[in-house]
Design a protein around this motif. Structure first.
Motif, PDB file in Angstrom:
ATOM      1  N   GLY A  77       0.848  -1.259   0.025  1.00 50.62           N
ATOM      2  CA  GLY A  77      -0.012  -0.050  -0.113  1.00 50.62           C
ATOM      3  C   GLY A  77       0.792   1.215  -0.161  1.00 50.62           C
ATOM      4  N   SER A  78       2.084   1.185   0.159  1.00 54.82           N
ATOM      5  CA  SER A  78       3.115   2.298  -0.046  1.00 54.82           C
ATOM      6  C   SER A  78       3.485   2.591  -1.187  1.00 54.82           C
ATOM      7  N   ASP A  79       2.619   2.388  -2.336  1.00 60.85           N
ATOM      8  CA  ASP A  79       3.294   2.688  -3.839  1.00 60.85           C
ATOM      9  C   ASP A  79       3.651   3.892  -4.118  1.00 60.85           C
ATOM     10  N   ARG A  80       2.896   4.916  -3.711  1.00 62.49           N
ATOM     11  CA  ARG A  80       3.514   6.210  -4.037  1.00 62.49           C
ATOM     12  C   ARG A  80       4.809   6.555  -3.571  1.00 62.49           C
ATOM     13  N   LEU A  81       4.979   6.387  -1.908  1.00 64.42           N
ATOM     14  CA  LEU A  81       6.492   6.512  -1.586  1.00 64.42           C
ATOM     15  C   LEU A  81       7.190   5.661  -2.259  1.00 64.42           C
ATOM     16  N   ALA A  82       7.205   4.235  -2.379  1.00 67.15           N
ATOM     17  CA  ALA A  82       8.142   3.657  -3.063  1.00 67.15           C
ATOM     18  C   ALA A  82       8.570   3.959  -4.312  1.00 67.15           C
ATOM     19  N   ASN A  83       7.517   4.482  -5.031  1.00 66.69           N
ATOM     20  CA  ASN A  83       8.043   5.080  -6.380  1.00 66.69           C
ATOM     21  C   ASN A  83       8.959   6.317  -6.385  1.00 66.69           C
ATOM     22  N   LEU A  84       8.693   7.220  -5.337  1.00 64.80           N
ATOM     23  CA  LEU A  84       9.427   8.384  -5.041  1.00 64.80           C
ATOM     24  C   LEU A  84      10.771   7.921  -4.531  1.00 64.80           C
ATOM     25  N   LEU A  85      10.668   6.737  -3.977  1.00 67.34           N
ATOM     26  CA  LEU A  85      12.171   6.340  -3.370  1.00 67.34           C
ATOM     27  C   LEU A  85      12.962   5.658  -4.552  1.00 67.34           C
ATOM     28  N   SER A  86      12.230   5.012  -5.233  1.00 66.48           N
ATOM     29  CA  SER A  86      12.890   4.388  -6.596  1.00 66.48           C
ATOM     30  C   SER A  86      13.664   5.393  -7.460  1.00 66.48           C
ATOM     31  N   LYS A  87      12.891   6.399  -7.560  1.00 64.04           N
ATOM     32  CA  LYS A  87      13.615   7.407  -8.115  1.00 64.04           C
ATOM     33  C   LYS A  87      14.910   8.277  -7.729  1.00 64.04           C
ATOM     34  N   LYS A  88      14.937   8.052  -6.430  1.00 62.20           N
ATOM     35  CA  LYS A  88      16.251   8.521  -5.606  1.00 62.20           C
ATOM     36  C   LYS A  88      17.222   7.482  -5.564  1.00 62.20           C
ATOM     37  N   GLY A  89      17.038   6.249  -6.137  1.00 64.10           N
ATOM     38  CA  GLY A  89      17.945   5.171  -6.209  1.00 64.10           C
ATOM     39  C   GLY A  89      17.862   4.147  -5.125  1.00 64.10           C
ATOM     40  N   ILE A  90      16.741   4.178  -4.445  1.00 61.41           N
ATOM     41  CA  ILE A  90      16.381   3.163  -3.429  1.00 61.41           C
ATOM     42  C   ILE A  90      15.619   2.128  -3.989  1.00 61.41           C
ATOM     43  N   ASN A  91      15.870   0.793  -3.323  1.00 61.34           N
ATOM     44  CA  ASN A  91      15.181  -0.419  -3.787  1.00 61.34           C
ATOM     45  C   ASN A  91      14.049  -0.750  -2.739  1.00 61.34           C
ATOM     46  N   PRO A  92      12.737  -0.454  -3.072  1.00 65.65           N
ATOM     47  CA  PRO A  92      11.666  -0.700  -1.763  1.00 65.65           C
ATOM     48  C   PRO A  92      11.212  -2.251  -2.261  1.00 65.65           C
ATOM     49  N   ILE A  93      11.176  -2.811  -0.925  1.00 64.19           N
ATOM     50  CA  ILE A  93      10.539  -4.385  -1.095  1.00 64.19           C
ATOM     51  C   ILE A  93       9.200  -4.018  -0.259  1.00 64.19           C
ATOM     52  N   LEU A  94       8.145  -4.296  -1.090  1.00 68.32           N
ATOM     53  CA  LEU A  94       7.106  -4.266  -0.488  1.00 68.32           C
ATOM     54  C   LEU A  94       6.708  -5.346  -0.095  1.00 68.32           C
ATOM     55  N   ILE A  95       6.006  -5.624   1.065  1.00 62.35           N
ATOM     56  CA  ILE A  95       5.502  -7.042   1.652  1.00 62.35           C
ATOM     57  C   ILE A  95       4.148  -6.879   2.372  1.00 62.35           C
ATOM     58  N   LYS A  96       3.456  -7.711   2.092  1.00 63.22           N
ATOM     59  CA  LYS A  96       2.162  -8.031   2.870  1.00 63.22           C
ATOM     60  C   LYS A  96       2.524  -7.990   4.396  1.00 63.22           C
ATOM     61  N   TYR A  97       1.756  -7.121   5.172  1.00 68.68           N
ATOM     62  CA  TYR A  97       2.044  -7.174   6.603  1.00 68.68           C
ATOM     63  C   TYR A  97       0.834  -6.844   7.502  1.00 68.68           C
ATOM     64  N   ASP A  98      -0.435  -6.962   6.813  1.00 66.85           N
ATOM     65  CA  ASP A  98      -1.798  -6.516   7.260  1.00 66.85           C
ATOM     66  C   ASP A  98      -2.068  -7.162   8.559  1.00 66.85           C
ATOM     67  N   GLU A  99      -1.653  -8.248   8.905  1.00 67.99           N
ATOM     68  CA  GLU A  99      -2.172  -9.073   9.796  1.00 67.99           C
ATOM     69  C   GLU A  99      -1.470  -8.606  11.137  1.00 67.99           C
ATOM     70  N   ILE A 100      -0.048  -8.108  11.048  1.00 69.01           N
ATOM     71  CA  ILE A 100       0.635  -7.644  11.982  1.00 69.01           C
ATOM     72  C   ILE A 100      -0.076  -6.191  12.525  1.00 69.01           C
ATOM     73  N   THR A 101      -0.260  -5.464  11.337  1.00 70.23           N
ATOM     74  CA  THR A 101      -0.605  -4.091  11.619  1.00 70.23           C
ATOM     75  C   THR A 101      -2.211  -3.805  11.913  1.00 70.23           C
ATOM     76  N   LYS A 102      -2.895  -5.000  12.126  1.00 71.39           N
ATOM     77  CA  LYS A 102      -3.852  -4.484  12.868  1.00 71.39           C
ATOM     78  C   LYS A 102      -3.902  -3.918  14.349  1.00 71.39           C
ATOM     79  N   GLN A 103      -2.798  -3.954  14.938  1.00 71.45           N
ATOM     80  CA  GLN A 103      -2.486  -3.193  16.022  1.00 71.45           C
ATOM     81  C   GLN A 103      -1.585  -1.823  15.075  1.00 71.45           C
ATOM     82  N   PRO A 104      -1.868  -0.850  15.887  1.00 71.75           N
ATOM     83  CA  PRO A 104      -0.913   0.287  15.067  1.00 71.75           C
ATOM     84  C   PRO A 104       0.358  -0.111  15.215  1.00 71.75           C
ATOM     85  N   GLY A 105       0.906   0.596  14.258  1.00 79.89           N
ATOM     86  CA  GLY A 105       2.423   0.246  14.111  1.00 79.89           C
ATOM     87  C   GLY A 105       2.738  -0.326  12.841  1.00 79.89           C
TER      88      GLY A 105
END
Length: 223
Positions: A178-206
């Motif tokens: 779900g961090s696609d916009r930020l990941a795209n901006l980071l990619s343009k700065k030479g960062i390799n973003p690795i997006l993972i499914k983390y929904d079960e963990i983030t049912k609590q804030p964090g």
């Protein structure tokens, strides 16, 4: 990479492992939690800290790992609801007594409701950071602007705690799906973003950094 499993203490939330302790160079600091109901959480890592050659407890005030970021020769410390000035001064004393020359940079928020710094500001690369500027006082914003190339998160991204990423190298960062916009901006700065499914963990804030307590970390970027 070796993963250490903390003791399971019944009746204690152990979701936010990055808060209970943090590494600064060759020192490991055992936190003193900002809330009474979290005071026993550091007990979960006692079996590890007994084996560390340089482990120190915060005894005055409060400080949590989510408020502590490393940047070059500095330690950035957020002062808010979980970390106070007495805790910062306790950390400064520990560094001084161990001949650690890092400068501590206090960061202030302009509103309540910000529990930890790394939910509103997070270092990604050597001089690159994601932040949500609406949360910070002017002097803190100016310090960020003078030291980092900043990528601004929007209100939705900040509320979903997508800033709370986990860097595994100066050019690789793990991000929540779900961090696609930020990941795209980071990619343009030479960062390799690795997006993972983390929904079960983030049912609590964090998010990713909230739930990770690295024992070792490099000085030029935060992990």
């Amino acid at each position: 990479m070796e993963v250490l499993i903390a003791e399971n203490n019944i009746g204690i939330s152990q979701h936010y492992t990055r808060d209970i302790g943090f590494a600064i160079d060759n020192l490991f600091i055992i936190s003193k939690m900002g809330s009474q109901y979290r005071k026993d959480e550091p007990e979960g890592i006692k079996k590890f800290t007994n084996h560390f050659s340089k482990a120190f407890k915060i005894t005055n005030g409060s400080i949590e790992g989510g408020d502590v970021l490393l940047y070059k020769d500095k330690v950035i410390v957020g002062l808010g609801e979980a970390t106070n000035l007495a805790g910062l001064n306790n950390l400064k004393r520990i560094l001084n007594e161990n001949q650690n020359k890092r400068e501590i940079v206090p960061i202030s928020f302009n509103q309540r409701g910000v529990i930890n710094l790394d939910t509103k500001f997070n270092i990604i690369g050597e001089n690159l950071a994601i932040f949500y500027p609406q949360c910070f006082e002017k002097n803190s914003l100016k310090w960020f602007e003078n030291h980092f190339e900043l990528i601004e998160a929007n209100k939705t991204e900040a509320s979903q705690i997508l800033i709370n990423t986990f860097s595994i190298s100066p050019t690789k960062v793990i991000m929540k799906n779900g961090s696609d916009r930020l990941a795209n901006l980071l990619s343009k700065k030479g960062i390799n973003p690795i997006l993972i499914k983390y929904d079960e963990i983030t049912k609590q804030p964090g998010s990713l950094r909230c739930t990770t307590c690295p024992i070792e970390r490099k000085p030029i970027y935060s992990v």
